[in-house]
Design an enzyme around this catalytic site. Structure first.
Site, short mmCIF file in Angstrom:
data_model
loop_
_atom_site.label_atom_id
_atom_site.label_comp_id
_atom_site.label_asym_id
_atom_site.label_seq_id
_atom_site.Cartn_x
_atom_site.Cartn_y
_atom_site.Cartn_z
N GLY A 105 0.84 -1.20 0.00
CA GLY A 105 0.00 0.00 0.00
C GLY A 105 0.86 1.24 0.00
CB CYS A 132 5.39 -4.29 0.01
SG CYS A 132 6.28 -2.79 -0.38
CE1 TYR A 133 1.66 1.00 5.60
CE2 TYR A 133 -0.22 -0.49 5.37
CZ TYR A 133 0.37 0.60 5.98
OH TYR A 133 -0.30 1.30 6.95
CG HIS A 218 5.20 -6.07 -4.78
ND1 HIS A 218 3.99 -5.80 -4.19
CD2 HIS A 218 6.01 -5.03 -4.45
CE1 HIS A 218 4.04 -4.65 -3.55
NE2 HIS A 218 5.27 -4.16 -3.69
CD GLU A 220 1.97 -8.59 -5.32
OE1 GLU A 220 2.72 -9.38 -4.74
OE2 GLU A 220 1.86 -7.40 -4.97
CB SER A 272 -25.30 -9.72 -23.79
OG SER A 272 -24.12 -10.44 -23.46
CG ASP A 276 -19.34 -11.62 -17.93
OD1 ASP A 276 -18.40 -12.43 -18.09
OD2 ASP A 276 -19.16 -10.39 -17.85
CE LYS A 418 -15.21 -11.24 -19.56
NZ LYS A 418 -16.49 -10.50 -19.51
#
Ligand code: XMP
Length: 562
Positions: A105, A132-133, A218, A220, A272, A276, A418
């Site tokens: 953060g 990190c933070y 990090h 990620e 649609s 989704d 997604k």
């Protein structure tokens, strides 16, 4: 508007205390209703019992990578949720909590008002990973110290292991990582030991015997090549997760829960043609079969062969009850004379609701509306409530069906990203063309025709769009692009064809790469593909004599022209 804590629409996982903000019919509809007027969510009449999925919670301290952490954990087949820093213990009561990750953060633990970790994080007895933070919070709150680093560490760095730990199990002594920090841990908190260091961080990673870890880098981001292994180690070796978050389990569990929620009720779902709504409908159909009716509105703003394709898949291949409504003339006449993009969106949204309501009424009593709200929509609507971000286009401001329809929501994808929706869709046997289709906006071709929308312009644009798709697919580029399409501008230019002077429309090509549509870059399409597209459009469409390529990124542009 907040949903009640025990909102039945939150199918996965329950204990779902997340409010969706305004309920969206689905972003794809592009319904431009104001927030205040849109909220079909109502208190439950007996929602399903808690599911308690095995989970890791990510406390989000505002890092730009927080969502990425959640995705990375889920990629390891472990369910993961983002929660705000001030979330109380009850926030995780609906989960079988295996561990907590404290994200990075922008704050400094010493600055006034810096968000801290709640006491339950430390006393719940589950492992904690501070990133990190998050690591600095562990040091700060557990009796160590944090200090400004002599040099900011930003970008690629190498950390070296100096003690064994489960977190780095299976990794070499030297680990390439991505760093981005100004503060660093000075003194370790009691009971902790350093397990890795870097040139600028004597404590690049720390651990204690209770399964608490802090890492300054990090894991990620893709720039930390073994980041996935570190997250996997945390989830399995440190937290003891079993890896139950799989598409197969998700589908089976969703089906069970939809059955419980819906009982003998009747459900409607708007299709649609996008992924989704397709996955939502298929899941609900698996659960309650003929109790589901799908409504597909052809608004006349779709691409060539799109209505036929949707019908073919849902009616013939999947055997759903499909109500197909050809409302093309109605939409086009409602758009007559309208040039303002936002007005177009409002008209299309309102017309959709009218048509949808009419059809729903013809079905008699209906109890539920199934819709494909995704996890990012849920996070987004919470964030936008907090930050009141500036409105660029109304699709960012989700709308819903009117109160008067009094339908309860079935939102089985409410906790999915997604890519997880696509995996669930594949599990359900939906065709890849449907699962991996490029996004197509709800207002359709209406916002790709600059100025007034007419039947004639729609035909011109459909022909051009068809050529773009054809060539992009032929060159194997379709899956590499976020979107690729044609825009019919309101400019005409002089040209020459044969010996004739022409004065015809200009078509613009737009092709972008993007991760999430929030930012995008124009695609460096090969010249010969551009040449083929331009050539075919001017040759095959007598009303177009010029093609231009849009080389604007987002920001400052947007992906669509309107
Ligand atoms: P922009 O143009 O804002 O678009 O960069 C970002 C993404 O959203 C899609 N888009 C819409 N989708 N209703 C929708 O359902 C809309 O009104 C709408 N406007 C844009 C766009 O295609 C892109 O993927």
């Amino acid at each position: 508007m907040d949903a009640p804590d025990d909102n039945p629409a939150a199918l996965l996982p329950p204990g779902a205390r997340r409010a969706s903000g305004d309920v969206e019919v689905a972003a794809y509809l592009g319904i431009a209703q104001e927030r205040e007027s849109a909220s079909p969510q109502r208190p439950p009449e007996g929602g399903p019992p808690p599911l308690k999925p095995e989970a890791v919670a990510v406390v989000d301290y505002g890092s730009q990578y927080s969502r990425l952490i959640a995705r990375r954990v889920r990629e390891q087949n472990v369910y993961c949720e983002l929660i705000p820093p001030d979330a109380p213990r009850e926030a995780v009561a609906g989960l079988d909590l295996k561990g907590v990750i404290l994200s990075g953060g922008p704050a400094s633990v010493y600055s006034g008002g810096a968000p801290l970790a709640q006491p339950w994080v430390f006393d719940s007895g589950v492992p904690v990973l501070g990133i990190c933070y998050g690591m600095q919070l562990l040091a700060h709150q557990l009796g160590g110290s944090v200090e400004p680093a002599s040099e900011r560490e930003y970008g690629f760095a190498v950390v070296r292991k100096n003690a064994p730990s489960d977190l780095f199990d299976g990794l070499d002594g030297e680990i390439g990582v991505w760093m981005s920090h100004g503060d660093r841990v000075g003194a370790l908190p009691p009971g902790f030991r350093a397990v890795a260091y870097s040139d600028n961080s004597p404590v690049a990673a720390m651990a204690n015997d209770a399964g608490m870890y802090g890492i300054q880098f990090h894991p990620e981001v893709a720039h930390t090549p073994h980041g996935a292994q570190i997250i996997r180690n945390f989830a399995y070796k440190v937290c003891g997760a079993s890896g139950s978050w799989t598409p197969g389990n998700f589908v089976a569990e969703s089906v069970r829960r939809i059955r419980e929620q819906v009982g003998r009720g009747r459900v409607i779902c708007a299709l649609s043609g996008g992924v989704d709504s397709a996955v939502t409908a298929k899941l609900v159909h698996e659960a309650v079969g003929g109790q589901l009716s799908c409504i597909f509105v052809n608004n006349g703003l779709l691409r060539r062969e799109e209505p036929e394709r949707v019908r073919a898949v849902f009616e013939r291949n999947l055997g759903l009850n499909l109500i197909y409504v050809d409302a093309a003339e109605r939409f086009v006449s409602a758009l007559r004379g309208v040039t303002d993009p936002e007005k177009k969106r409002r008209i299309i949204g309102a017309e959709f609701i009218n048509v949808f309501e009419q059809q729903a009424r013809s079905l008699g009593a209906v109890d539920f509306l199934a819709q494909g709200t995704l996890y990012p929509d849920v996070i987004e609507s919470e964030t936008s409530e907090q930050t009141a971000s500036h409105k660029i286009k109304t699709h960012h401001n989700v709308g819903g069906l009117p109160e008067r329809m009094r339908l309860r929501l079935v939102e089985p994808l409410r906790y999915l990203f997604k890519d997880e929706v696509r995996l669930a869709g594949a599990e359900l046997g939906l065709p890849p063309e449907m699962l991996y289709r490029q996004p197509f906006p709800g207002p359709g071709l209406a916002i790709r025709i600059i100025g007034e929308v007419t039947a004639e312009k729609l035909e011109i644009l459909r022909a051009a769009d068809w050529i773009v798709m054809d060539e992009i697919k032929a060159d194997g580029l379709y899956d590499k692009l976020w979107q690729s399409f044609a825009v019919l501008t309101d400019t005409r230019t002089v040209g020459v064809m044969g010996d004739q002077r022409t004065y015809q429309h200009v078509v613009a090509l737009r092709a972008v790469t993007s991760e999430d549509a929030m930012t995008a870059d124009w695609a460096r399409l090969p010249y010969d593909v551009l040449a083929r597209i331009a050539n075919r459009i001017v040759n095959e469409s007598p009303s177009v004599n010029r093609v231009v390529y849009d080389i604007t990124s987002k920001p400052p542009g947007t992906i669509e022209w309107e």
